[in-house]
Design an enzyme around this catalytic site. Structure first.
Site, PDB file in Angstrom:
ATOM      1  N   HIS A 148       0.852  -1.194   0.000  1.00 26.55           N
ATOM      2  CA  HIS A 148       0.000   0.000   0.000  1.00 26.55           C
ATOM      3  C   HIS A 148       0.884   1.239   0.000  1.00 26.55           C
ATOM      4  CE1 HIS A 148       0.878   1.044   4.188  1.00 26.55           C
ATOM      5  NE2 HIS A 148       0.703  -0.233   4.496  1.00 26.55           N
ATOM      6  N   ASP A 196      -4.531 -19.390  11.423  1.00 26.09           N
ATOM      7  CA  ASP A 196      -3.452 -20.031  12.174  1.00 26.09           C
ATOM      8  C   ASP A 196      -3.591 -19.719  13.665  1.00 26.09           C
ATOM      9  OD1 ASP A 196      -0.584 -20.277  13.301  1.00 26.09           O
ATOM     10  OD2 ASP A 196      -0.409 -21.156  11.307  1.00 26.09           O
ATOM     11  N   SER A 204       1.839  -5.377   6.747  1.00 29.50           N
ATOM     12  CA  SER A 204       1.535  -5.059   5.352  1.00 29.50           C
ATOM     13  C   SER A 204       2.719  -5.403   4.458  1.00 29.50           C
ATOM     14  CB  SER A 204       1.212  -3.570   5.203  1.00 29.50           C
ATOM     15  OG  SER A 204       0.097  -3.224   5.971  1.00 29.50           O
TER      16      SER A 204
END
Length: 444
Positions: free
Chosen positions: A247, A374, A389
């Protein structure tokens, strides 16, 4: 009268037969048969016609791809069974399906060169220098008579990027301070070149002398750099290009994308994690590690992350060999993995679910919704946290994308983007010829 009834009856029967045919499974499968198909070298694809008859498949270019394991130009096929398509090399081919010389459907196949990347997962420190100085606010200067902002009076807005002062390029706040003082002492004005969105504006500013310390000021809060921690997504061993974050990096005050002047990525080590909760997505805390060892530069900051070139292959990779990529349309809903660091510099693999995929034919963010499944990662982080990210997403042994955002109200879930769009911004074209990617130029 009898003839009219017969016509009505025949018309109704014809409509009924048409409706039954159109709604039948073979017709639906035939109508949904792709008109174009992109495949990577070395991959396999199955095509389904699902018509319960024997037919003929005509392959316009057997050198490019094989069908059902044969290089023949015409192949007799059972159209009720899937057909195996095996790309042999980069190029284009046309596949046409016929039944008794009647064309049923056709597909244009574009075979792209095999592209393999090292998936990342390593935590990186990001040091970004702006292309100019960014205006993040106004402040008042007291000259003993009035309190005002010379910058605001000059027409400078929050979010503007000042790139030139008196025809000199600037990107350092210390240079700005020095020039403003020198100009103010001469009782001169300053000519500014300002970038506002897609516009470039020439403005004139008159520095004001602050009565507190006799320094000349612009009445602006400015910023020339940004720093933070993110995750490396991929490294291309052929071009040495990398991508990270997934991003754009935006200024914390203005929310605007930072225009890159210069930048570096360095190693980072995760020291602790604030666990995410509903309403608070949590965060990785990390420190820059061995800052003198620069891993690479930063040349672009786009909606899909930061990009540049690395000096060497990244260290501490989870995979010792590069992996193939998946094109945007090849990503499927279902189980997948992410690579990320939750302690120190160790890259680990964790289970996720790709809950939803958005079919995208052109670059766009938020290509998929992912959910962390998980148990160990959920216990450690609560799901997706800030700093994660850029963590690469792996599905069926292929790099398919990167983690980009977390849902604030549900930190177990978030968005991901497709790796194909990140590669475009990195300058790695998946449509390069196979020859250009496999032969390294040698000095004469």
């Amino acid at each position: 009268m009898i003839r009219q009834n017969k016509r009505k009856w025949m018309g109704s029967l014809l409509l009924l037969i048409t409706a039954l045919v159109v709604s039948s499974t073979p017709f639906r499968d035939l109508s949904s048969f792709p008109r174009e198909l992109r495949l990577m070298e070395g991959s396999h694809e199955q095509l389904r016609v699902s018509v319960p008859v024997m037919g003929t498949l005509i392959n316009s270019n057997p050198d490019i791809l094989h069908v059902n394991g044969t290089e023949a130009r015409e192949v007799s096929v059972d159209l009720s069974r899937p057909m195996s398509v095996e790309p042999r090399r980069a190029g284009e081919a046309q596949l046409q399906v016929k039944w008794h010389n009647i064309p049923l459907t056709a597909v244009k196949v574009n075979v792209l060169p095999d592209l393999r990347l090292y998936p990342g997962g390593q935590s990186i420190g990001v040091k970004l220098q702006t292309a100019g100085v960014l205006v993040v606010g106004h402040h008042l200067v007291d000259d003993g008579k009035n309190k005002f902002s010379p910058g605001e009076q000059a027409g400078i807005h929050v979010g503007d990027m000042i790139i030139k002062m008196n025809d000199m390029y600037i990107n350092d706040m210390n240079d700005v301070k020095k020039l403003i003082n020198e100009t103010g002492k001469k009782n001169h004005s300053v000519q500014l070149l300002v970038v506002r969105g897609k516009e470039k504006l020439s403005l004139t500013l008159h520095p004001a002398k602050d009565k507190k310390d006799s320094e000349y000021r612009m009445g602006l809060y400015i910023r020339d750099s940004a720093a933070g921690v993110g995750t490396l997504t991929f490294y291309d061993p052929n071009s040495k290009a990398y991508g990270a974050l997934g991003h754009v990096i935006s200024d914390v005050d203005t929310g605007q994308a930072i225009v890159v002047g210069d930048g570096q990525i360095v190693q980072a080590s995760v020291t602790s994690i604030e666990k995410g909760q509903s309403g608070n997505p949590g965060e990785k805390f990390a420190r820059f590690y061995n800052e003198s060892e620069v891993l690479g530069n930063i040349t672009k900051n786009t909606p899909f992350g930061i990009f540049g070139k690395m000096k060497d292959e990244p260290k501490r990779s989870y995979y010792q060999e590069p992996l193939p990529i998946a094109l945007a349309e090849q990503v499927e809903e279902g189980p997948a993995k992410i690579l990320t660091v939750v302690e120190g510099q160790k890259v680990e693999e964790f289970d996720i679910e790709i809950a939803n995929v958005v079919k995208q034919h052109f670059p766009a963010t938020k290509g998929m919704i992912i959910k962390v499944t998980d148990k160990r990662l959920l216990e450690k982080t609560g799901g997706i946290v800030q700093g994660m990210s850029g963590s690469p997403i792996i599905q069926k042994g292929k790099i398919v994308g990167a983690v980009t955002h977390v849902f604030v109200n549900d930190p177990t879930s978030g968005y991901g983007c497709y790796i194909e769009w990140m590669l475009q911004d990195a300058g790695v074209n998946v449509r390069d010829t196979a020859e250009s990617r496999t032969h390294t130029p040698k000095a004469a």
